[in-house]
Motif scaffolding. Structure first.
Motif, PDB file in Angstrom:
ATOM      1  N   ALA A 133     -26.069  96.043  70.687  1.00  0.00           N
ATOM      2  CA  ALA A 133     -24.818  96.592  70.136  1.00  0.00           C
ATOM      3  C   ALA A 133     -23.708  95.532  70.191  1.00  0.00           C
ATOM      4  O   ALA A 133     -23.743  94.639  71.028  1.00  0.00           O
ATOM      5  CB  ALA A 133     -24.398  97.821  70.939  1.00  0.00           C
ATOM      6  N   VAL A 134     -22.745  95.636  69.287  1.00  0.00           N
ATOM      7  CA  VAL A 134     -21.594  94.718  69.279  1.00  0.00           C
ATOM      8  C   VAL A 134     -20.320  95.556  69.396  1.00  0.00           C
ATOM      9  O   VAL A 134     -20.074  96.443  68.574  1.00  0.00           O
ATOM     10  CB  VAL A 134     -21.555  93.876  67.981  1.00  0.00           C
ATOM     11  CG1 VAL A 134     -20.383  92.907  68.022  1.00  0.00           C
ATOM     12  CG2 VAL A 134     -22.858  93.127  67.804  1.00  0.00           C
ATOM     13  N   LEU A 135     -19.532  95.295  70.443  1.00  0.00           N
ATOM     14  CA  LEU A 135     -18.350  96.118  70.722  1.00  0.00           C
ATOM     15  C   LEU A 135     -17.107  95.251  70.743  1.00  0.00           C
ATOM     16  O   LEU A 135     -17.111  94.165  71.310  1.00  0.00           O
ATOM     17  CB  LEU A 135     -18.488  96.800  72.089  1.00  0.00           C
ATOM     18  CG  LEU A 135     -19.803  97.528  72.394  1.00  0.00           C
ATOM     19  CD1 LEU A 135     -19.781  98.060  73.817  1.00  0.00           C
ATOM     20  CD2 LEU A 135     -20.003  98.681  71.426  1.00  0.00           C
ATOM     21  N   GLY A 136     -16.015  95.782  70.184  1.00  0.00           N
ATOM     22  CA  GLY A 136     -14.724  95.117  70.318  1.00  0.00           C
ATOM     23  C   GLY A 136     -14.273  94.523  68.997  1.00  0.00           C
ATOM     24  O   GLY A 136     -15.015  94.511  68.027  1.00  0.00           O
ATOM     25  N   PRO A 137     -13.038  94.092  68.922  1.00  0.00           N
ATOM     26  CA  PRO A 137     -12.017  94.213  69.964  1.00  0.00           C
ATOM     27  C   PRO A 137     -11.443  95.631  70.068  1.00  0.00           C
ATOM     28  O   PRO A 137     -11.665  96.437  69.178  1.00  0.00           O
ATOM     29  CB  PRO A 137     -10.932  93.239  69.481  1.00  0.00           C
ATOM     30  CG  PRO A 137     -11.107  93.194  67.995  1.00  0.00           C
ATOM     31  CD  PRO A 137     -12.578  93.358  67.741  1.00  0.00           C
ATOM     32  N   ASN A 138     -10.706  95.869  71.156  1.00  0.00           N
ATOM     33  CA  ASN A 138     -10.018  97.135  71.409  1.00  0.00           C
ATOM     34  C   ASN A 138     -10.934  98.346  71.320  1.00  0.00           C
ATOM     35  O   ASN A 138     -10.776  99.188  70.443  1.00  0.00           O
ATOM     36  CB  ASN A 138      -8.816  97.303  70.467  1.00  0.00           C
ATOM     37  CG  ASN A 138      -8.055  98.594  70.755  1.00  0.00           C
ATOM     38  OD1 ASN A 138      -8.148  99.139  71.839  1.00  0.00           O
ATOM     39  ND2 ASN A 138      -7.306  99.084  69.782  1.00  0.00           N
ATOM     40  N   VAL A 139     -11.881  98.408  72.258  1.00  0.00           N
ATOM     41  CA  VAL A 139     -12.777  99.559  72.313  1.00  0.00           C
ATOM     42  C   VAL A 139     -12.756 100.080  73.739  1.00  0.00           C
ATOM     43  O   VAL A 139     -12.773  99.301  74.686  1.00  0.00           O
ATOM     44  CB  VAL A 139     -14.214  99.131  71.928  1.00  0.00           C
ATOM     45  CG1 VAL A 139     -15.216 100.226  72.262  1.00  0.00           C
ATOM     46  CG2 VAL A 139     -14.276  98.791  70.446  1.00  0.00           C
TER      47      VAL A 139
END
Length: 422
Positions: free
Chosen positions: A301-307
């Motif tokens: 998974a790829v998360l961000g920015p501001n998560v």
């Protein structure tokens, strides 16, 4: 000694925050991974000699509020109590109604903070400012600079530029008054109650003369801003401390994502342990991301920015999340994509589905721009804003939900765009 009072409002307030405020009182909504109120409390606890925090509002004391108070007292080793108003008494009426509780132990001063603001809370700076400015009995408003157009949505402060005394105060003027706005964070001392008491007496007097109306109008309902500051301005009692730190209101659900970004950014200095980093077997992190330790996230998974990702969230393979808040128990299945959205408690997003909103951020090119608390509709159409899924919503595989608000417990069966799904 000092105290802090946080005004948390009540159930008929925070309507612009629906459908999220159906499940949890708005002040407990998680922003950057912790309840909105906890940011206030963390700032208060840092002030030396601050001995007690009081929350004032008209929520019925419920299990969630009690649990939050219990945990906060344990964590911060500080008495934190909730005082329930019998009705909505306004920003001044609430503290006046509970003045005995506030004054017990004779604090020399106390802070009053509105729960729906997000800020760096420069409380110690306000204290030292108050010692340097004006007489010891002066009151301090925290102010910040807005742009000309937006300033009219807030309380506007005209100051004496040399002494920082408030010369003139107008709440939400219809024409431009000043670009310094009230941040809803104050430093008072016990003398404020004489000023509120005078308004209370006057209200009582007026009510005796008036015809009895529908009973809505109460002598106790007093607004600090319109009833106290407006008349106190220019009398050498009220001063403004202008902060350059971040500040925003949290009125609508869209502004919660913006507030989350501001707080996540602040974590670099205040709570670096809350920010996720790239680890070998972990998901790919870009920018500032908060992940609760109980969340289960696939390494692809790829998360961000501001998560920010809440308790017990499951995120499948190849999922992309950006500029979003994922609340506890949500399940994001493989390859789905979530942008500028708030995914409600225990919701499910199917494989290859796309949930996307339109950010309602302030203008990035204007350093003084604030977030616009937009109306839900404009010209008969739903204003494009972030997408919100209420609790327990199911989004099937391979559909797109764009700029929509989905009320709790809905099972969608197709794609939606620019709609409120009731």
């Amino acid at each position: 000694m000092l105290k802090a009072i946080i005004l948390i409002g009540g159930p008929q307030k925070g309507t612009r925050f629906r459908p999220l405020s159906f499940e949890v009182p708005k002040p407990l909504f998680p922003v950057a991974g912790v309840p909105m109120l906890q940011h206030h409390i963390e700032a208060c606890v840092k002030v030396p000699n601050l001995k007690e925090i009081l929350l004032i509002g008209f929520y019925q004391p419920n299990e969630e509020l009690n649990r939050f108070l219990f945990n906060a007292q344990q964590e911060f080793k500080m008495p934190i109590r909730y005082l329930q108003e019998f009705a909505a008494l306004g920003t001044g009426g609430g503290i006046y109604h509970f003045r005995d509780q506030i004054l017990s132990g004779s604090p020399e001063a106390f802070f009053v903070l509105n729960a729906d603001v997000c800020s760096a809370f420069p409380l110690s700076e306000m204290l030292s400012f108050q010692k340097e400015h004006g007489e010891p009995n002066s009151f301090v408003i925290l102010g910040t600079t807005a742009n000309r157009k937006q300033s009219m949505n807030y309380g506007c402060i005209v100051e004496n530029e040399e002494t920082n005394e408030v010369l003139h105060y107008v709440e939400k003027p219809s024409t431009f008054v000043s670009d310094i706005i009230n941040c809803g964070i104050y430093l008072f001392n016990p003398e404020i109650f004489q000023h509120i008491g005078a308004v209370f007496q006057k209200n009582q007097q007026d009510m005796l003369l008036e015809e009895p109306t529908n009973g809505w109008h109460r002598a106790e309902a007093i607004r600090l801003e319109q009833d106290i500051f407006t008349s106190m301005a220019g009398q050498g009692k009220l001063y403004v401390y202008k902060t350059l730190g971040f500040w925003s209101q949290i009125k609508s659900a869209g502004s919660a994502i913006y507030a989350s970004r501001l707080y996540l950014n602040q974590y670099h200095t205040t709570h670096p342990e809350r920010l996720a980093s790239n680890k070998d077997a972990g998901p790919r992190i870009t920018g500032n991301v908060y992940i609760h330790p109980t969340a289960n996230i696939d390494p692809t998974a790829v998360l961000g920015p501001n998560v920010s990702i809440g308790t017990g969230v499951t995120i499948g393979a190849g999922v992309r999340v950006r500029e979003s808040i994922i609340l506890h128990g949500a399940n994001l299945q493989d390859q789905c994509c979530v942008l500028n959205s708030i995914v409600g408690w225990d919701s499910t997003i199917g494989k290859w589905a796309r949930v996307e909103g339109t950010p309602s951020d302030p203008n990035p090119n204007d350093p003084f721009a604030k977030i616009d608390s937009e109306t839900l509709f404009r010209d008969g159409k739903l204003t494009p804003s972030i997408t919100i899924l209420g609790c327990n919503v199911t989004i099937p595989s391979e559909v797109i939900v764009l700029n929509s608000i989905v009320l709790p417990h809905k099972d969608l069966n197709r794609s939606f765009k620019n709609q409120i799904i009731l």
